[in-house]
Scaffold this motif. Structure first.
Motif, short mmCIF file in Angstrom:
data_model
loop_
_atom_site.label_atom_id
_atom_site.label_comp_id
_atom_site.label_asym_id
_atom_site.label_seq_id
_atom_site.Cartn_x
_atom_site.Cartn_y
_atom_site.Cartn_z
N LEU A 193 46.15 40.68 32.63
CA LEU A 193 45.38 39.69 31.86
C LEU A 193 44.09 40.31 31.33
CD1 LEU A 193 45.90 36.54 34.10
CD2 LEU A 193 46.63 36.77 31.72
N GLU A 194 43.56 41.29 32.07
CA GLU A 194 42.33 41.96 31.62
C GLU A 194 42.65 43.24 30.86
OE1 GLU A 194 39.63 42.47 34.86
OE2 GLU A 194 39.57 40.33 35.30
N ASN A 195 43.93 43.46 30.62
CA ASN A 195 44.38 44.66 29.89
C ASN A 195 43.97 45.94 30.62
OD1 ASN A 195 45.93 45.52 27.77
ND2 ASN A 195 44.20 45.79 26.36
N ALA A 196 43.96 45.88 31.94
CA ALA A 196 43.56 47.04 32.73
C ALA A 196 44.79 47.87 33.08
CB ALA A 196 42.85 46.60 34.00
N GLU A 197 44.65 49.16 32.96
CA GLU A 197 45.76 50.08 33.23
C GLU A 197 46.15 50.06 34.71
OE1 GLU A 197 48.20 53.28 31.60
OE2 GLU A 197 46.66 52.16 30.55
N THR A 198 45.12 50.08 35.56
CA THR A 198 45.39 50.15 37.00
C THR A 198 44.81 48.92 37.71
OG1 THR A 198 43.33 51.38 37.30
CG2 THR A 198 45.33 52.68 37.07
N ILE A 199 45.33 48.69 38.90
CA ILE A 199 44.81 47.58 39.73
C ILE A 199 43.51 48.06 40.37
CG2 ILE A 199 45.23 46.19 41.79
CD1 ILE A 199 48.23 46.41 41.20
N ASP A 200 42.43 47.32 40.13
CA ASP A 200 41.15 47.67 40.74
C ASP A 200 40.84 46.70 41.88
OD1 ASP A 200 40.70 49.78 38.99
OD2 ASP A 200 39.87 48.43 37.47
N VAL A 201 39.78 47.01 42.61
CA VAL A 201 39.45 46.21 43.80
C VAL A 201 39.26 44.73 43.45
CG1 VAL A 201 37.67 45.79 45.53
CG2 VAL A 201 38.52 48.09 45.18
N GLU A 202 38.60 44.45 42.32
CA GLU A 202 38.35 43.03 42.01
C GLU A 202 39.65 42.29 41.70
OE1 GLU A 202 37.04 45.54 40.29
OE2 GLU A 202 37.09 45.19 38.12
N HIS A 203 40.61 42.98 41.10
CA HIS A 203 41.92 42.33 40.85
C HIS A 203 42.60 42.01 42.19
CE1 HIS A 203 41.69 45.18 37.19
NE2 HIS A 203 41.18 44.02 36.84
N LEU A 204 42.56 42.99 43.08
CA LEU A 204 43.23 42.81 44.36
C LEU A 204 42.52 41.75 45.20
CD1 LEU A 204 45.60 43.99 46.01
CD2 LEU A 204 43.96 45.52 47.10
N GLN A 205 41.19 41.76 45.17
CA GLN A 205 40.42 40.78 45.95
C GLN A 205 40.74 39.37 45.48
OE1 GLN A 205 37.91 41.50 48.60
NE2 GLN A 205 38.74 39.44 48.85
N GLU A 206 40.84 39.20 44.17
CA GLU A 206 41.17 37.87 43.64
C GLU A 206 42.55 37.43 44.11
OE1 GLU A 206 40.61 37.47 39.39
OE2 GLU A 206 41.55 35.49 39.36
N ALA A 207 43.50 38.36 44.07
CA ALA A 207 44.86 38.02 44.51
C ALA A 207 44.88 37.67 46.00
CB ALA A 207 45.81 39.20 44.23
N VAL A 208 44.10 38.39 46.82
CA VAL A 208 44.03 38.09 48.26
C VAL A 208 43.43 36.69 48.45
CG1 VAL A 208 42.85 38.69 50.42
CG2 VAL A 208 43.90 40.49 49.03
N ASN A 209 42.41 36.36 47.66
CA ASN A 209 41.77 35.05 47.78
C ASN A 209 42.75 33.92 47.46
OD1 ASN A 209 39.37 36.18 48.50
ND2 ASN A 209 38.47 36.09 46.46
N TYR A 210 43.78 34.21 46.69
CA TYR A 210 44.76 33.19 46.35
C TYR A 210 45.75 32.93 47.48
CZ TYR A 210 43.15 33.39 41.50
OH TYR A 210 42.40 33.34 40.35
N ARG A 211 45.60 33.62 48.61
CA ARG A 211 46.44 33.32 49.80
C ARG A 211 45.64 32.43 50.75
NH1 ARG A 211 51.31 33.73 48.58
NH2 ARG A 211 51.72 33.35 50.78
N MET A 212 44.93 31.46 50.20
CA MET A 212 43.98 30.68 50.98
C MET A 212 44.60 30.01 52.21
SD MET A 212 41.77 27.54 49.68
CE MET A 212 43.02 26.44 50.28
N LEU A 213 45.80 29.48 52.06
CA LEU A 213 46.37 28.76 53.19
C LEU A 213 46.83 29.70 54.30
CD1 LEU A 213 48.27 25.90 51.36
CD2 LEU A 213 46.13 25.78 52.63
N ASP A 214 47.00 30.98 53.97
CA ASP A 214 47.33 31.95 55.01
C ASP A 214 46.13 32.18 55.93
OD1 ASP A 214 49.94 32.51 54.17
OD2 ASP A 214 49.24 33.90 52.67
N ARG A 215 44.93 31.86 55.43
CA ARG A 215 43.74 32.07 56.23
C ARG A 215 43.56 30.98 57.28
NH1 ARG A 215 39.73 35.06 53.11
NH2 ARG A 215 40.74 35.77 51.23
#
Ligand SMILES: [Zn+2]
Length: 219
Positions: A193-215
């Motif tokens: 969505l950000e047209n980024a070539e590689t996965i960066d920490v902020e992309h991964l952090q956002e995806a981890v935050n979307y597992r809210m109910l796992d927390r």
């Protein structure tokens, strides 16, 4: 289940998820995982296409005011536990994104501040889809959400910082292998969505935050 067989490649919206019969919800595990549903009767079983997008909403507790800064929740802990336990861990595990939507303060919706416009969002999604098509051109897979574990290993390579973040998250939140793969698919999509070539920490952090109910914030 009849409903999901009616909407292949469609969208199934379930309001007040915990109000559904738990056994009925559990039946969705197969179509959510495989995109098909098998119905067995005495002499035969038939498999139907049931590849759908599930969107489900629920309150944080039966009265709806848990974690609300303005109103008091009237629910006892056992009552909240009973409410939340209608949704099983294996079902939650099969849902890509869990997100909390707090009540919007009056000042915010009265000031008319605008977020991302539909036009901008459309452009981002179109670009993300195009990036996926190029990346997956030699594969039968069309979208990030359909990537197999092998494709995830190929197309979601992580740098050292991302790897550390993922390892910590999996250990701290006790994530399953399925949730691990979902985080990487979602992180790859956020990067697209950000047209980024590689996965960066902020992309991964956002995806981890979307597992809210796992927390287990709810318990
Ligand atoms: Zn409550």
């Amino acid at each position: 289940m009849t409903t999901s067989t009616l909407v292949p490649i469609g969208l199934l919206f379930l309001d007040e998820l915990p109000e559904f019969n738990r056994a009925t919800l559990e039946v969705m595990r197969q179509p959510l995982e495989d995109g098909v549903v098998t119905i067995s009767r005495a002499l035969t079983s038939t498999t139907f296409p049931a590849d759908f997008m599930l969107i489900a909403v629920m309150n944080p507790c039966p009265c709806g005011y848990r974690n609300d800064s303005l109103r008091d929740c009237q629910c006892s802990p056992p009552k909240i536990d009973r409410y939340m336990s209608k949704i099983s861990g294996p079902l939650l595990d099969r849902i890509d994104i869990h997100i909390e939507v707090p009540a919007v303060p009056f000042q915010e919706f009265s000031t008319g501040t605008s977020g991302t416009s539909s036009q901008t969002m459309r452009e981002q999604v179109t670009r993300a889809r195009r990036n996926q098509q190029v990346r997956l051109a030699d594969h039968p897979t069309l979208f990030n959400g359909q990537m197999t574990s092998r494709q995830i290993r190929n197309f979601c390579r992580l740098n050292q910082s991302c790897m550390s973040l993922l390892i910590n998250s999996v250990q701290e939140m006790g994530l399953s292998a399925r949730a691990h793969d979902k985080i990487l698919r979602v992180a790859r999509t956020i990067a697209d969505l950000e047209n980024a070539e590689t996965i960066d920490v902020e992309h991964l952090q956002e995806a981890v935050n979307y597992r809210m109910l796992d927390r287990q914030l709810w318990l």
